[in-house]
Design a protein around this motif. Structure first.
Motif, PDB file in Angstrom:
ATOM      1  N   PHE A 192       0.845  -1.191   0.000  1.00 56.73           N
ATOM      2  CA  PHE A 192       0.000   0.000   0.000  1.00 56.73           C
ATOM      3  C   PHE A 192       0.881   1.241   0.000  1.00 56.73           C
ATOM      4  O   PHE A 192       1.907   1.284   0.688  1.00 56.73           O
ATOM      5  CB  PHE A 192      -0.901   0.018   1.240  1.00 56.73           C
ATOM      6  N   HIS A 193       0.471   2.248  -0.765  1.00 60.23           N
ATOM      7  CA  HIS A 193       1.270   3.473  -0.859  1.00 60.23           C
ATOM      8  C   HIS A 193       0.355   4.630  -1.225  1.00 60.23           C
ATOM      9  O   HIS A 193      -0.712   4.427  -1.824  1.00 60.23           O
ATOM     10  CB  HIS A 193       2.383   3.311  -1.905  1.00 60.23           C
ATOM     11  N   THR A 194       0.782   5.821  -0.868  1.00 61.08           N
ATOM     12  CA  THR A 194      -0.024   6.997  -1.206  1.00 61.08           C
ATOM     13  C   THR A 194      -0.187   7.168  -2.708  1.00 61.08           C
ATOM     14  O   THR A 194      -1.145   7.800  -3.160  1.00 61.08           O
ATOM     15  CB  THR A 194       0.598   8.271  -0.607  1.00 61.08           C
ATOM     16  N   CYS A 195       0.734   6.586  -3.480  1.00 57.04           N
ATOM     17  CA  CYS A 195       0.617   6.679  -4.938  1.00 57.04           C
ATOM     18  C   CYS A 195      -0.261   5.566  -5.511  1.00 57.04           C
ATOM     19  O   CYS A 195      -0.516   5.520  -6.712  1.00 57.04           O
ATOM     20  CB  CYS A 195       1.995   6.621  -5.589  1.00 57.04           C
ATOM     21  N   GLY A 196      -0.732   4.641  -4.657  1.00 59.78           N
ATOM     22  CA  GLY A 196      -1.480   3.483  -5.117  1.00 59.78           C
ATOM     23  C   GLY A 196      -2.872   3.824  -5.613  1.00 59.78           C
ATOM     24  O   GLY A 196      -3.404   4.914  -5.378  1.00 59.78           O
ATOM     25  N   SER A 197      -3.486   2.855  -6.268  1.00 57.36           N
ATOM     26  CA  SER A 197      -4.856   3.007  -6.772  1.00 57.36           C
ATOM     27  C   SER A 197      -5.505   1.622  -6.798  1.00 57.36           C
ATOM     28  O   SER A 197      -4.895   0.633  -6.409  1.00 57.36           O
ATOM     29  CB  SER A 197      -4.855   3.625  -8.172  1.00 57.36           C
ATOM     30  N   GLY A 198      -6.748   1.550  -7.249  1.00 54.60           N
ATOM     31  CA  GLY A 198      -7.431   0.277  -7.336  1.00 54.60           C
ATOM     32  C   GLY A 198      -7.656  -0.381  -5.993  1.00 54.60           C
ATOM     33  O   GLY A 198      -7.656  -1.610  -5.879  1.00 54.60           O
ATOM     34  N   GLY A 199      -7.835   0.420  -4.950  1.00 55.08           N
ATOM     35  CA  GLY A 199      -8.060  -0.117  -3.617  1.00 55.08           C
ATOM     36  C   GLY A 199      -6.817  -0.299  -2.784  1.00 55.08           C
ATOM     37  O   GLY A 199      -6.895  -0.852  -1.677  1.00 55.08           O
ATOM     38  N   PHE A 200      -5.653   0.158  -3.277  1.00 58.98           N
ATOM     39  CA  PHE A 200      -4.397  -0.028  -2.551  1.00 58.98           C
ATOM     40  C   PHE A 200      -3.683   1.295  -2.291  1.00 58.98           C
ATOM     41  O   PHE A 200      -2.467   1.358  -2.186  1.00 58.98           O
ATOM     42  CB  PHE A 200      -3.504  -1.016  -3.298  1.00 58.98           C
ATOM     43  N   ALA A 201      -4.494   2.340  -2.164  1.00 66.20           N
ATOM     44  CA  ALA A 201      -3.962   3.644  -1.807  1.00 66.20           C
ATOM     45  C   ALA A 201      -3.831   3.754  -0.293  1.00 66.20           C
ATOM     46  O   ALA A 201      -4.267   2.900   0.470  1.00 66.20           O
ATOM     47  CB  ALA A 201      -4.865   4.750  -2.352  1.00 66.20           C
ATOM     48  N   VAL A 202      -3.210   4.800   0.165  1.00 65.10           N
ATOM     49  CA  VAL A 202      -3.039   5.127   1.577  1.00 65.10           C
ATOM     50  C   VAL A 202      -3.511   6.568   1.776  1.00 65.10           C
ATOM     51  O   VAL A 202      -3.194   7.423   0.946  1.00 65.10           O
ATOM     52  CB  VAL A 202      -1.546   4.988   1.977  1.00 65.10           C
ATOM     53  N   PRO A 203      -4.312   6.834   2.821  1.00 66.79           N
ATOM     54  CA  PRO A 203      -4.627   5.945   3.950  1.00 66.79           C
ATOM     55  C   PRO A 203      -5.862   5.069   3.756  1.00 66.79           C
ATOM     56  O   PRO A 203      -6.075   4.147   4.532  1.00 66.79           O
ATOM     57  CB  PRO A 203      -4.878   6.938   5.081  1.00 66.79           C
ATOM     58  N   LEU A 204      -6.683   5.333   2.750  1.00 64.55           N
ATOM     59  CA  LEU A 204      -7.918   4.571   2.573  1.00 64.55           C
ATOM     60  C   LEU A 204      -7.739   3.539   1.470  1.00 64.55           C
ATOM     61  O   LEU A 204      -7.500   3.874   0.317  1.00 64.55           O
ATOM     62  CB  LEU A 204      -9.075   5.505   2.221  1.00 64.55           C
ATOM     63  N   SER A 205      -7.864   2.262   1.847  1.00 60.18           N
ATOM     64  CA  SER A 205      -7.768   1.174   0.875  1.00 60.18           C
ATOM     65  C   SER A 205      -9.001   0.290   1.002  1.00 60.18           C
ATOM     66  O   SER A 205      -9.853   0.510   1.864  1.00 60.18           O
ATOM     67  CB  SER A 205      -6.500   0.341   1.133  1.00 60.18           C
ATOM     68  N   ASP A 206      -9.074  -0.732   0.169  1.00 59.20           N
ATOM     69  CA  ASP A 206     -10.194  -1.669   0.256  1.00 59.20           C
ATOM     70  C   ASP A 206     -10.147  -2.510   1.523  1.00 59.20           C
ATOM     71  O   ASP A 206     -11.141  -3.126   1.914  1.00 59.20           O
ATOM     72  CB  ASP A 206     -10.193  -2.598  -0.958  1.00 59.20           C
ATOM     73  N   LEU A 207      -8.983  -2.560   2.177  1.00 58.01           N
ATOM     74  CA  LEU A 207      -8.827  -3.419   3.347  1.00 58.01           C
ATOM     75  C   LEU A 207      -8.953  -2.668   4.663  1.00 58.01           C
ATOM     76  O   LEU A 207      -9.171  -3.282   5.706  1.00 58.01           O
ATOM     77  CB  LEU A 207      -7.493  -4.161   3.284  1.00 58.01           C
ATOM     78  N   GLY A 208      -8.802  -1.355   4.625  1.00 56.77           N
ATOM     79  CA  GLY A 208      -8.929  -0.593   5.857  1.00 56.77           C
ATOM     80  C   GLY A 208      -8.423   0.817   5.709  1.00 56.77           C
ATOM     81  O   GLY A 208      -7.854   1.197   4.677  1.00 56.77           O
ATOM     82  N   TYR A 209      -8.633   1.596   6.775  1.00 53.17           N
ATOM     83  CA  TYR A 209      -8.139   2.973   6.819  1.00 53.17           C
ATOM     84  C   TYR A 209      -6.999   3.040   7.829  1.00 53.17           C
ATOM     85  O   TYR A 209      -7.180   2.727   9.011  1.00 53.17           O
ATOM     86  CB  TYR A 209      -9.242   3.937   7.242  1.00 53.17           C
ATOM     87  N   GLN A 210      -5.815   3.441   7.353  1.00 53.34           N
ATOM     88  CA  GLN A 210      -4.686   3.601   8.251  1.00 53.34           C
ATOM     89  C   GLN A 210      -3.623   4.481   7.610  1.00 53.34           C
ATOM     90  O   GLN A 210      -3.210   4.248   6.468  1.00 53.34           O
ATOM     91  CB  GLN A 210      -4.074   2.247   8.608  1.00 53.34           C
ATOM     92  N   GLN A 211      -3.224   5.519   8.339  1.00 50.10           N
ATOM     93  CA  GLN A 211      -2.071   6.311   7.935  1.00 50.10           C
ATOM     94  C   GLN A 211      -0.806   5.484   8.137  1.00 50.10           C
ATOM     95  O   GLN A 211      -0.743   4.641   9.038  1.00 50.10           O
ATOM     96  CB  GLN A 211      -1.984   7.581   8.774  1.00 50.10           C
ATOM     97  N   PRO A 212       0.227   5.670   7.318  1.00 51.91           N
ATOM     98  CA  PRO A 212       1.491   4.966   7.572  1.00 51.91           C
ATOM     99  C   PRO A 212       2.035   5.334   8.948  1.00 51.91           C
ATOM    100  O   PRO A 212       1.822   6.436   9.441  1.00 51.91           O
ATOM    101  CB  PRO A 212       2.412   5.469   6.451  1.00 51.91           C
ATOM    102  N   HIS A 213       2.750   4.402   9.549  1.00 52.11           N
ATOM    103  CA  HIS A 213       3.413   4.754  10.796  1.00 52.11           C
ATOM    104  C   HIS A 213       4.457   5.826  10.547  1.00 52.11           C
ATOM    105  O   HIS A 213       4.686   6.703  11.393  1.00 52.11           O
ATOM    106  CB  HIS A 213       4.065   3.519  11.426  1.00 52.11           C
ATOM    107  N   SER A 214       5.111   5.750   9.397  1.00 53.18           N
ATOM    108  CA  SER A 214       6.011   6.808   8.944  1.00 53.18           C
ATOM    109  C   SER A 214       5.998   6.803   7.421  1.00 53.18           C
ATOM    110  O   SER A 214       5.677   5.793   6.795  1.00 53.18           O
ATOM    111  CB  SER A 214       7.441   6.587   9.457  1.00 53.18           C
ATOM    112  N   GLY A 215       6.326   7.905   6.823  1.00 52.39           N
ATOM    113  CA  GLY A 215       6.454   7.967   5.374  1.00 52.39           C
ATOM    114  C   GLY A 215       5.145   7.806   4.635  1.00 52.39           C
ATOM    115  O   GLY A 215       4.108   8.352   5.026  1.00 52.39           O
ATOM    116  N   PHE A 216       5.167   6.980   3.557  1.00 52.23           N
ATOM    117  CA  PHE A 216       4.049   6.942   2.614  1.00 52.23           C
ATOM    118  C   PHE A 216       3.536   5.536   2.283  1.00 52.23           C
ATOM    119  O   PHE A 216       2.583   5.414   1.515  1.00 52.23           O
ATOM    120  CB  PHE A 216       4.468   7.629   1.313  1.00 52.23           C
ATOM    121  N   GLY A 217       4.177   4.489   2.817  1.00 54.98           N
ATOM    122  CA  GLY A 217       3.751   3.147   2.432  1.00 54.98           C
ATOM    123  C   GLY A 217       3.846   2.137   3.552  1.00 54.98           C
ATOM    124  O   GLY A 217       4.476   2.390   4.587  1.00 54.98           O
TER     125      GLY A 217
END
Length: 256
Positions: free
Chosen positions: A58-83
């Motif tokens: 998962f990464h902030t640049c992701g798409s198709g349900g694998f973005a950050v912080p909101l993905s198809d699997l849950g909502y979570q900000q990275p502990h650090s950085g972007f992924g």
């Protein structure tokens, strides 16, 4: 002479607090492409999949349900950085024995007889999980672990989570840490659930949509265990100050 002695003093006071992280890209910041689908862990530089399951990225640049912080699997900000990464720890019928793992080659082999600390931050995926679990650990190996199926790896890991340590937070990251002494020059680490379904421990989470335990992982580190937390009673005396051509350094370690 003054410069040499001063350099020695600085090393004594601060050198033990600096330990090299042997995990490559443990914060999942570096990638070859942005994640867009299940099984994208291989896009995170340095990480690989040891079986045929589908560990995720998962990464902030992701798409198709694998973005950050909101993905198809849950909502979570990275502990650090972007992924961060994601693994199925406990699956559901008819895939009870299916397991996700993530594996990476260490920056250098471990030294036999040296004690290491493996640490990571974990968060339970709120959309995807109806269970939390304490059943996971880490396997160290001299060669990559590979298998032709998507089920539980047969190897016995060197470190295992406390069976009573259920990581149930879906809103925050939980710190997990293990220590172990290397008995071989291990060059790889594999993280995941090494228990079969009958021995995988779970607790119900009422908010999830799927009968699974799925976790996000971030900021994974492996370094020599310094024991610095046990050194709070160390007293360093330096005299005389100022000095001309001689400096005394005394280290007193209180063991009450």
């Amino acid at each position: 002479m003054k410069k040499t002695l001063l350099s020695l003093t600085i090393t004594l006071l601060t050198g033990s607090s600096i330990a090299q992280n042997l995990i490559v890209n443990g914060d999942f910041e570096d990638y070859s492409a942005c994640p867009t689908m299940f099984g994208g862990l291989y896009l995170a530089n340095g990480w690989m999949n040891p079986n045929t399951a589908s560990p995720d990225y998962f990464h902030t640049c992701g798409s198709g349900g694998f973005a950050v912080p909101l993905s198809d699997l849950g909502y979570q900000q990275p502990h650090s950085g972007f992924g961060y990464a994601g693994l199925v720890i406990k699956n559901s019928t008819p895939f009870l024995e299916q397991r996700d793992y993530m594996q990476t080659q260490l920056m250098s082999p471990l030294s036999i007889g040296t004690t290491y600390e493996l640490s990571m931050w974990m968060s339970l995926a709120d959309f995807y999980s109806q269970f939390s679990s304490s059943s996971f650990g880490a396997l160290f190996s001299t060669v990559p672990v590979t298998t032709g199926d998507d089920e539980t790896l047969p190897q016995t890991p060197q470190v295992l989570n406390d069976p009573n340590n259920y990581l149930a937070s879906i809103t925050s990251w939980t710190f997990v840490s293990f220590t172990f002494t290397a008995d071989s020059s291990y060059s790889y680490v594999t993280i995941g659930n090494f228990y079969d379904d009958a021995n995988t421990l779970t607790q119900p989470i009422p908010t999830g949509n799927w009968p699974k335990a799925y976790y996000f992982f971030d900021d994974i580190t492996l370094s020599v265990a310094t024991g610095i937390s046990e050194a709070s009673d160390v007293q360093v005396n330096i005299y005389p100050v100022p000095f001309a051509d001689h400096l005394n350094v005394e280290v007193n370690n209180s063991t009450d």
